[in-house]
Design an enzyme around this catalytic site. Structure first.
Site, PDB file in Angstrom:
ATOM      1  N   THR A   1       8.380  -4.968   4.382  1.00  0.00           N
ATOM      2  CA  THR A   1       7.787  -6.063   4.471  1.00  0.00           C
ATOM      3  C   THR A   1       8.471  -8.206   5.064  1.00  0.00           C
ATOM      4  OG1 THR A   1       5.285  -7.610   4.070  1.00  0.00           O
ATOM      5  CG2 THR A   1       6.878  -6.698   2.166  1.00  0.00           C
TER       6      THR A   1
ATOM      7  N   GLY B   1       0.945  -1.232   0.265  1.00  0.00           N
ATOM      8  CA  GLY B   1      -0.013   0.234   0.481  1.00  0.00           C
ATOM      9  C   GLY B   1       1.198   1.030   0.105  1.00  0.00           C
ATOM     10  N   THR B   2       1.858   1.334   1.014  1.00  0.00           N
ATOM     11  CA  THR B   2       2.404   2.169   1.167  1.00  0.00           C
ATOM     12  C   THR B   2       3.735   2.791  -1.144  1.00  0.00           C
ATOM     13  OG1 THR B   2       3.863   1.996   2.861  1.00  0.00           O
ATOM     14  CG2 THR B   2       4.981   2.766   2.133  1.00  0.00           C
TER      15      THR B   2
ATOM     16  N   ASP C   1       6.144  -9.977   4.865  1.00  0.00           N
ATOM     17  CA  ASP C   1       5.756 -11.066   3.643  1.00  0.00           C
ATOM     18  C   ASP C   1       6.715 -11.598   3.350  1.00  0.00           C
ATOM     19  OD1 ASP C   1       3.434 -11.180   5.616  1.00  0.00           O
ATOM     20  OD2 ASP C   1       2.061  -9.835   4.816  1.00  0.00           O
TER      21      ASP C   1
END
Length: 358
Positions: A135, A114-115, A137
């Site tokens: 992240t 999102g960033t 992830d």
């Protein structure tokens, strides 16, 4: 003098400070101190509301090994960026105004998917932007590795390691639920590293009967316990066939807090075997970065600083084929890097005898 803005947005992770340090130390060193760094507090919120601190070189000392972020962070959903806030507050225009009022030469943005989308939005709005891939992830498109991932894998692996002893002592089935709503990189890596017998990830929908069969097979082989590494976003083949609307309705009506508890109940009912669920949760994002993340963060930070010095903007600094490369933000924004079910690592895990429930 270069005037640089810096912010960390979205969820935290272990190597944010280490990466900011890499950017700052390189700028101070190469530019011989001819630089000012403005740190925006709580991510994009600080940029919107003009909340910042003028940082000193000493602010970046002693933070290589410190987890979290010294600037603070917050989640500012990309889908709401162009939707007016209270009293018609225009978020994008507010960020642009802060940037221009401070006469910034560049904005350094550290964050996840999102960033990166918002970073690209600001780049398209005319701001000079360099971003860095953060992240746990490891799901950002355009980079083989994100900082924070390996440290989180280490913690998740440690959780599985600890479960082994009690699982073997009591002859139980244990499910370790790991972070990963949409992608399964961390569960895949931690599952292999921790010796999990079954790994369930979002990219490979599972058949609960196959999962139960895998546990039965271990029981027949004289194995007293089984360990499942399950991503929080793991999904059954039945649920994967539903529409988003129907899936949301089904999950809202579910008596189980997460998918792991549902899987555990079904295994327990089928085998009459005690099943326990362990959720390490946010511990996976905490603590100090490991040595790998300290190195990759320092390298990524230094490369980002070099782009700023050379005035090459509109890029995310990626790590591909063991080299640092600039990746156009427009190629990164809005894309996720998924685990390929046909990839070598998945096939090799299957060759080791690990079941993916498919």
């Amino acid at each position: 003098m270069k005037r640089i803005g810096m912010l960390t947005s979205g969820g935290d992770c272990q190597a944010l400070n280490a990466t900011m340090r890499g950017v700052a130390k390189t700028l101070y060193n190469v530019l011989d101190g001819d630089v000012q760094i403005f740190g925006f507090e709580e991510g994009y919120r600080g940029l919107m509301y003009n909340d910042y601190v003028l940082m000193k070189p000493s602010d970046f000392s002693g933070i290589l090994t410190v987890g979290g972020t010294i600037l603070g962070s917050s989640r500012q959903p990309f889908k709401l960026m162009r939707i007016p806030g209270e009293n018609g507050f225009n978020k994008v225009e507010a960020m642009k105004t802060t940037y221009r009022n401070l006469k910034l030469d560049c904005l350094v943005i550290l964050g996840g998917n999102g960033t990166q989308k918002t970073a690209n939005l600001l780049s398209e709005e005319g701001l000079n932007v360099v971003s860095l891939p953060k992240t746990i992830d490891n799901d950002i498109y355009g980079t083989d590795m994100t900082f924070g991932f390996q440290s989180a894998v280490d913690i998740a692996t440690s959780a599985i390691d600890c479960i082994h002893t009690t699982a073997s002592s009591h002859g139980r089935v244990f499910i370790v639920e790991l972070m990963g709503h949409k992608v399964g990189w961390m569960t895949l890596h931690a599952g292999i590293a921790g010796g999990a017998d079954i790994i369930l990830i979002p990219e490979i929908p599972y058949d609960i009967n196959h999962v139960i069969s895998a546990v039965k097979k271990r029981n027949k082989a004289g194995k007293r316990f089984s360990i499942l590494a399950v991503a929080e976003g793991a999904i059954s083949k039945e649920d994967a066939a539903l529409s988003k609307k129907d899936l949301a309705k089904k999950r809202a009506a579910s008596p189980f807090p997460t998918v792991s508890y549902e899987i555990g109940k079904k295994i327990g009912d089928a085998l009459g075997q005690e099943v326990r669920v362990v959720v390490p949760g946010h511990t996976q994002r905490g603590g100090a970065p490991d040595s790998y993340d300290r190195v990759i963060s320092s390298r990524l930070g230094a490369a980002a600083a070099r782009l700023i010095i050379e005035e090459k903007y509109g890029y995310m600094v990626g790590f591909n084929n063991n080299s640092i490369v600039p990746v156009p933000l427009k190629e990164v924004a809005g894309k996720l890097k998924y685990v390929d079910p046909q990839s070598e690592i998945v096939q090799q895990a299957k060759d080791l005898g690990i079941s993916f429930g498919d």
